[in-house]
Design a protein around this motif. Structure first.
Motif, short mmCIF file in Angstrom:
data_model
loop_
_atom_site.label_atom_id
_atom_site.label_comp_id
_atom_site.label_asym_id
_atom_site.label_seq_id
_atom_site.Cartn_x
_atom_site.Cartn_y
_atom_site.Cartn_z
N GLN A 185 -1.86 3.96 -9.16
CA GLN A 185 -2.62 4.63 -8.11
C GLN A 185 -2.76 3.70 -6.92
O GLN A 185 -3.07 2.52 -7.06
CB GLN A 185 -3.99 5.04 -8.64
CG GLN A 185 -4.77 5.91 -7.68
CD GLN A 185 -6.14 6.28 -8.24
OE1 GLN A 185 -6.73 5.49 -8.98
NE2 GLN A 185 -6.62 7.45 -7.91
N GLU A 186 -2.51 4.24 -5.70
CA GLU A 186 -2.68 3.47 -4.49
C GLU A 186 -3.04 4.41 -3.34
O GLU A 186 -2.94 5.63 -3.47
CB GLU A 186 -1.42 2.68 -4.13
CG GLU A 186 -0.19 3.50 -3.83
CD GLU A 186 0.59 3.87 -5.07
OE1 GLU A 186 0.97 5.06 -5.12
OE2 GLU A 186 0.82 3.04 -5.95
N ILE A 187 -3.48 3.83 -2.23
CA ILE A 187 -3.83 4.59 -1.04
C ILE A 187 -2.83 4.27 0.05
O ILE A 187 -2.49 3.10 0.28
CB ILE A 187 -5.25 4.25 -0.56
CG1 ILE A 187 -6.28 4.61 -1.62
CG2 ILE A 187 -5.56 4.97 0.75
CD1 ILE A 187 -7.69 4.17 -1.26
N HIS A 188 -2.35 5.30 0.75
CA HIS A 188 -1.42 5.12 1.86
C HIS A 188 -2.03 5.78 3.09
O HIS A 188 -2.32 6.97 3.10
CB HIS A 188 -0.07 5.77 1.52
CG HIS A 188 0.99 5.49 2.54
ND1 HIS A 188 2.29 5.85 2.38
CD2 HIS A 188 0.94 4.85 3.74
CE1 HIS A 188 3.00 5.48 3.42
NE2 HIS A 188 2.19 4.86 4.27
N PHE A 195 11.98 8.62 1.28
CA PHE A 195 11.20 8.79 0.06
C PHE A 195 11.53 7.71 -0.96
O PHE A 195 10.64 7.11 -1.57
CB PHE A 195 11.47 10.18 -0.51
CG PHE A 195 10.71 10.49 -1.76
CD1 PHE A 195 9.32 10.60 -1.73
CD2 PHE A 195 11.36 10.66 -2.97
CE1 PHE A 195 8.61 10.89 -2.89
CE2 PHE A 195 10.65 10.94 -4.13
CZ PHE A 195 9.28 11.06 -4.08
N LYS A 196 12.81 7.43 -1.14
CA LYS A 196 13.24 6.41 -2.11
C LYS A 196 12.71 5.03 -1.73
O LYS A 196 12.28 4.26 -2.59
CB LYS A 196 14.76 6.39 -2.21
CG LYS A 196 15.36 7.60 -2.91
CD LYS A 196 16.87 7.59 -2.86
CE LYS A 196 17.45 8.85 -3.51
NZ LYS A 196 18.92 8.93 -3.36
N CYS A 245 -3.53 -0.78 -1.33
CA CYS A 245 -3.43 0.13 -0.19
C CYS A 245 -2.27 -0.28 0.73
O CYS A 245 -1.95 -1.46 0.88
CB CYS A 245 -4.74 0.21 0.57
SG CYS A 245 -5.46 -1.37 1.02
N ILE A 246 -1.68 0.74 1.31
CA ILE A 246 -0.50 0.59 2.17
C ILE A 246 -0.79 1.32 3.48
O ILE A 246 -1.45 2.37 3.48
CB ILE A 246 0.74 1.23 1.50
CG1 ILE A 246 1.03 0.53 0.18
CG2 ILE A 246 1.96 1.18 2.42
CD1 ILE A 246 1.91 1.35 -0.75
N THR A 247 -0.33 0.77 4.59
CA THR A 247 -0.45 1.48 5.87
C THR A 247 0.91 1.55 6.55
O THR A 247 1.74 0.64 6.39
CB THR A 247 -1.46 0.80 6.80
OG1 THR A 247 -1.61 1.59 7.98
CG2 THR A 247 -1.03 -0.60 7.20
N VAL A 295 8.32 0.65 -2.63
CA VAL A 295 7.15 -0.10 -2.19
C VAL A 295 5.94 0.23 -3.05
O VAL A 295 5.18 -0.67 -3.47
CB VAL A 295 6.85 0.19 -0.70
CG1 VAL A 295 5.51 -0.44 -0.28
CG2 VAL A 295 7.96 -0.34 0.18
N TYR A 296 5.73 1.52 -3.35
CA TYR A 296 4.61 1.91 -4.20
C TYR A 296 4.68 1.22 -5.56
O TYR A 296 3.68 0.74 -6.09
CB TYR A 296 4.61 3.43 -4.43
CG TYR A 296 4.34 4.26 -3.19
CD1 TYR A 296 3.69 3.73 -2.08
CD2 TYR A 296 4.73 5.59 -3.15
CE1 TYR A 296 3.44 4.50 -0.96
CE2 TYR A 296 4.48 6.38 -2.03
CZ TYR A 296 3.84 5.82 -0.94
OH TYR A 296 3.59 6.59 0.16
N GLN A 297 5.90 1.17 -6.10
CA GLN A 297 6.07 0.54 -7.41
C GLN A 297 5.74 -0.95 -7.35
O GLN A 297 5.12 -1.51 -8.26
CB GLN A 297 7.51 0.74 -7.90
CG GLN A 297 7.74 0.40 -9.35
CD GLN A 297 6.90 1.26 -10.29
OE1 GLN A 297 6.84 2.47 -10.14
NE2 GLN A 297 6.24 0.63 -11.25
N GLU A 298 6.13 -1.60 -6.25
CA GLU A 298 5.87 -3.03 -6.09
C GLU A 298 4.39 -3.35 -6.08
O GLU A 298 3.95 -4.33 -6.70
CB GLU A 298 6.48 -3.52 -4.77
CG GLU A 298 7.99 -3.65 -4.77
CD GLU A 298 8.50 -4.06 -3.40
OE1 GLU A 298 7.66 -4.40 -2.52
OE2 GLU A 298 9.72 -4.03 -3.18
N VAL A 299 3.60 -2.55 -5.35
CA VAL A 299 2.20 -2.92 -5.13
C VAL A 299 1.28 -2.58 -6.31
O VAL A 299 0.17 -3.12 -6.39
CB VAL A 299 1.63 -2.26 -3.86
CG1 VAL A 299 2.44 -2.65 -2.64
CG2 VAL A 299 1.55 -0.74 -4.01
#
Length: 283
Positions: free
Chosen positions: A1-4, A265-266, A25-27, A271-275
């Motif tokens: 789970q993360e926030i973008h 998307f890929k 979290c990612i921006t 990036v989501y997987q990394e964080v």
């Protein structure tokens, strides 16, 4: 789970929520416009207090890196991922050839979008006796100013201010040439949409646009705030149907190959997987 999040307001709330829940979290930074004192203040907070606390800062083009000059990031914290669009949705139907050509522009009617320079160029196009219409789609604080400019030059019947519209695909399909006369940009979605619709495009050399254009193989380029160059490029396209068709086909190929939803998307998934398993960077 993360926030973008996207933008200074969502960045503030994202960091606040992430701190409470202890989640990454990612921006994504598109650009900072700063055309009012209030906006410049919020962007100052974003630049100096918010951005550096994100696990990843995504830029939509290499040109947006200038906004982050002087901020110290940890290795790998900043990434470039181009905007992507649905190329199957933004796909042109076959148009019948016609004499009365339509020049279109989609975007907020504000100074940084530079529509006044397109109107000035269009005035000279009309003086060359071309049967052309100008379609401006969007709203903004410069709408009345732009209407006054059109009326002052006797073009109230030649320029359509369509306002904000849904169903952009049909509107793009009504155009023969697309112009983006912006003074500043990150990686403009309207440009990608128009190119995906196989439209020949003229755009200014700002932000990530020169990268999209290549060596003008996919998109003709003009200097920002230069109505004369926009006029010259318009005259070139208006007088050459073969060039319009060729440039439109090349534009579609360019967007499909590098700026599609699938490609973007890929990269975001990576990036989501990394964080997920990383701690937020230390300040």
């Amino acid at each position: 789970q993360e926030i973008h999040s996207h933008g200074y307001k969502s960045n503030f709330y994202a960091l606040h929520s992430a701190k409470k829940e202890i989640i990454p979290c990612i921006t994504t930074l598109h650009s900072w416009i700063g055309n009012t004192i209030k906006l410049r203040f919020y962007e100052f907070l974003d630049r100096n207090f918010f951005i550096k606390n994100f696990n990843r800062v995504i830029l939509v083009s290499a040109s947006t890196e200038k906004f982050l000059k002087g901020i110290r990031f940890s290795p790998g914290q900043m990434r470039i991922i181009f905007n992507g669009i649905d190329t199957e949705y933004f796909k042109s139907k076959k148009k019948e050839p016609h004499d009365n050509l339509t020049i279109g522009c989609v975007g907020r009617l504000s100074r940084e979008k530079g529509q006044r320079y397109l109107i000035e160029a269009f005035k000279e196009i009309k003086e060359e006796h071309y049967k052309a219409k100008l379609l401006l789609i969007g709203t903004g604080d410069c709408m009345q100013e732009l209407k006054n400019l059109a009326n002052k030059n006797g073009m109230e019947d030649d320029i359509v201010f369509a306002g904000a519209k849904t169903g952009l695909v049909d509107l793009y399909d009504s155009m023969d040439i697309f112009v983006l006369p912006s003074l500043t940009e990150g990686l403009p979605m309207a440009l990608l949409e128009a190119m995906s619709m196989s439209l020949p495009v003229i755009a200014t050399k700002v932000g990530g646009i020169p990268y999209i254009a290549g060596n003008e193989e996919y998109c003709l380029l003009a200097d920002p705030a230069d109505s004369k160059i926009i006029r010259d490029k318009l005259l070139l396209l208006l007088g050459n149907e073969e060039l319009r068709e060729k440039l439109g086909k090349q534009a579609r190929i360019r967007v499909e190959s590098e700026f599609s939803f699938d490609s973007t998307f890929k990269k975001y998934l990576e990036v989501y997987q990394e964080v997920i398993n990383e701690k937020r960077p230390n300040n």
